[in-house]
Design a protein around this motif. Structure first.
Motif, PDB file in Angstrom:
ATOM      1  N   ASN A   1       0.826  -1.204   0.000  1.00 19.96           N
ATOM      2  CA  ASN A   1       0.000   0.000   0.000  1.00 19.96           C
ATOM      3  C   ASN A   1       0.862   1.257   0.000  1.00 19.96           C
ATOM      4  N   PRO A   2       1.651   1.473  -1.050  1.00 18.40           N
ATOM      5  CA  PRO A   2       2.453   2.694  -1.067  1.00 18.40           C
ATOM      6  C   PRO A   2       1.558   3.907  -1.295  1.00 18.40           C
ATOM      7  N   PRO A   3       1.964   5.079  -0.829  1.00 16.35           N
ATOM      8  CA  PRO A   3       1.160   6.261  -1.083  1.00 16.35           C
ATOM      9  C   PRO A   3       1.115   6.545  -2.583  1.00 16.35           C
ATOM     10  N   SER A   4      -0.006   7.040  -3.050  1.00 16.98           N
ATOM     11  CA  SER A   4      -0.131   7.305  -4.477  1.00 16.98           C
ATOM     12  C   SER A   4       0.802   8.447  -4.876  1.00 16.98           C
ATOM     13  N   ALA A   5       1.175   8.466  -6.125  1.00 21.32           N
ATOM     14  CA  ALA A   5       2.096   9.487  -6.624  1.00 21.32           C
ATOM     15  C   ALA A   5       1.479  10.875  -6.520  1.00 21.32           C
ATOM     16  N   VAL A   6       0.160  10.961  -6.714  1.00 16.32           N
ATOM     17  CA  VAL A   6      -0.510  12.268  -6.653  1.00 16.32           C
ATOM     18  C   VAL A   6      -0.489  12.808  -5.233  1.00 16.32           C
ATOM     19  N   SER A   7      -0.810  11.969  -4.250  1.00 15.30           N
ATOM     20  CA  SER A   7      -0.809  12.450  -2.869  1.00 15.30           C
ATOM     21  C   SER A   7       0.603  12.786  -2.404  1.00 15.30           C
ATOM     22  N   LEU A   8       1.579  12.040  -2.856  1.00 12.29           N
ATOM     23  CA  LEU A   8       2.966  12.331  -2.509  1.00 12.29           C
ATOM     24  C   LEU A   8       3.405  13.661  -3.129  1.00 12.29           C
ATOM     25  N   ALA A   9       3.026  13.902  -4.379  1.00 13.71           N
ATOM     26  CA  ALA A   9       3.368  15.170  -5.039  1.00 13.71           C
ATOM     27  C   ALA A   9       2.671  16.343  -4.361  1.00 13.71           C
ATOM     28  N   ASP A  10       1.406  16.155  -3.965  1.00 13.47           N
ATOM     29  CA  ASP A  10       0.687  17.214  -3.257  1.00 13.47           C
ATOM     30  C   ASP A  10       1.357  17.534  -1.931  1.00 13.47           C
ATOM     31  N   GLN A  11       1.797  16.518  -1.229  1.00 11.29           N
ATOM     32  CA  GLN A  11       2.466  16.728   0.053  1.00 11.29           C
ATOM     33  C   GLN A  11       3.785  17.475  -0.150  1.00 11.29           C
ATOM     34  N   GLN A  12       4.537  17.106  -1.175  1.00  9.33           N
ATOM     35  CA  GLN A  12       5.802  17.778  -1.441  1.00  9.33           C
ATOM     36  C   GLN A  12       5.575  19.232  -1.859  1.00  9.33           C
ATOM     37  N   ASP A  13       4.521  19.489  -2.642  1.00  6.51           N
ATOM     38  CA  ASP A  13       4.199  20.866  -3.029  1.00  6.51           C
ATOM     39  C   ASP A  13       3.837  21.708  -1.815  1.00  6.51           C
ATOM     40  N   ALA A  14       3.051  21.149  -0.914  1.00  8.68           N
ATOM     41  CA  ALA A  14       2.660  21.883   0.293  1.00  8.68           C
ATOM     42  C   ALA A  14       3.885  22.189   1.158  1.00  8.68           C
ATOM     43  N   GLU A  15       4.787  21.233   1.283  1.00  7.82           N
ATOM     44  CA  GLU A  15       6.007  21.464   2.058  1.00  7.82           C
ATOM     45  C   GLU A  15       6.885  22.525   1.400  1.00  7.82           C
ATOM     46  N   ALA A  16       6.959  22.517   0.066  1.00  4.50           N
ATOM     47  CA  ALA A  16       7.762  23.511  -0.644  1.00  4.50           C
ATOM     48  C   ALA A  16       7.178  24.910  -0.473  1.00  4.50           C
ATOM     49  N   MET A  17       5.854  25.022  -0.536  1.00  2.00           N
ATOM     50  CA  MET A  17       5.218  26.335  -0.363  1.00  2.00           C
ATOM     51  C   MET A  17       5.429  26.847   1.060  1.00  2.00           C
ATOM     52  N   ALA A  18       5.318  25.979   2.048  1.00  5.31           N
ATOM     53  CA  ALA A  18       5.545  26.389   3.434  1.00  5.31           C
ATOM     54  C   ALA A  18       6.995  26.827   3.627  1.00  5.31           C
ATOM     55  N   SER A  19       7.918  26.115   3.005  1.00  7.43           N
ATOM     56  CA  SER A  19       9.324  26.475   3.105  1.00  7.43           C
ATOM     57  C   SER A  19       9.586  27.812   2.424  1.00  7.43           C
ATOM     58  N   ARG A  20       8.942  28.038   1.291  1.00  7.57           N
ATOM     59  CA  ARG A  20       9.109  29.299   0.563  1.00  7.57           C
ATOM     60  C   ARG A  20       8.559  30.463   1.381  1.00  7.57           C
ATOM     61  N   GLU A  21       7.398  30.271   1.988  1.00  6.70           N
ATOM     62  CA  GLU A  21       6.822  31.335   2.816  1.00  6.70           C
ATOM     63  C   GLU A  21       7.719  31.637   4.013  1.00  6.70           C
ATOM     64  N   TRP A  22       8.257  30.604   4.638  1.00  9.07           N
ATOM     65  CA  TRP A  22       9.152  30.804   5.776  1.00  9.07           C
ATOM     66  C   TRP A  22      10.399  31.559   5.335  1.00  9.07           C
ATOM     67  N   ALA A  23      10.978  31.155   4.205  1.00 10.80           N
ATOM     68  CA  ALA A  23      12.189  31.821   3.711  1.00 10.80           C
ATOM     69  C   ALA A  23      11.896  33.284   3.377  1.00 10.80           C
ATOM     70  N   GLY A  24      10.726  33.554   2.808  1.00 10.36           N
ATOM     71  CA  GLY A  24      10.355  34.931   2.497  1.00 10.36           C
ATOM     72  C   GLY A  24      10.210  35.775   3.749  1.00 10.36           C
ATOM     73  N   GLN A  25       9.605  35.221   4.790  1.00  6.36           N
ATOM     74  CA  GLN A  25       9.461  35.951   6.047  1.00  6.36           C
ATOM     75  C   GLN A  25      10.817  36.214   6.687  1.00  6.36           C
ATOM     76  N   GLN A  26      11.726  35.246   6.594  1.00  3.43           N
ATOM     77  CA  GLN A  26      13.057  35.424   7.165  1.00  3.43           C
ATOM     78  C   GLN A  26      13.840  36.492   6.407  1.00  3.43           C
ATOM     79  N   ALA A  27      13.701  36.526   5.076  1.00  2.00           N
ATOM     80  CA  ALA A  27      14.456  37.480   4.268  1.00  2.00           C
ATOM     81  C   ALA A  27      13.883  38.897   4.394  1.00  2.00           C
ATOM     82  N   CYS A  28      12.561  39.018   4.442  1.00  2.00           N
ATOM     83  CA  CYS A  28      11.928  40.345   4.445  1.00  2.00           C
ATOM     84  C   CYS A  28      11.783  40.928   5.845  1.00  2.00           C
TER      85      CYS A  28
END
Length: 90
Positions: free
Chosen positions: A32-59
């Motif tokens: 029962n591996p996680p589906s590729a779509v749910s894994l990609a969605d999770q990675q996108d959400a983590e990337a967006m959170a990381s980008r927002e954090w980096a933006g707050q740190q820089a600004c």
């Protein structure tokens, strides 16, 4: 003579139980591996959170980060009060 038979039966049952438990755990992990779509969605959400954090740190706390593209960040200054450009009507 029944005691050795009971001991042997208990030992065989313990071995089979351990074998079936290992098979069950392997089937859960591999079957029962996680589906590729749910894994990609999770990675996108983590990337967006990381980008927002980096933006707050820089600004900093007095600016809002705005990403123009993947590598370009613009910091927009936060205004405390509205600025009146013209007198206007009340």
């Amino acid at each position: 003579m029944t005691l050795p038979n009971l001991t042997t039966t208990a030992a065989v049952m313990a071995v089979f139980s351990a074998f079936f438990l290992a098979q069950h755990n392997d089937a859960r992990e591999i079957g029962n591996p996680p589906s590729a779509v749910s894994l990609a969605d999770q990675q996108d959400a983590e990337a967006m959170a990381s980008r927002e954090w980096a933006g707050q740190q820089a600004c900093g706390p007095h600016a809002t980060p705005e990403w123009l593209d993947d590598k370009t960040l613009r910091c927009l200054r936060n205004l405390d009060d509205g600025v009146s450009l013209a007198g206007g009507r009340p």
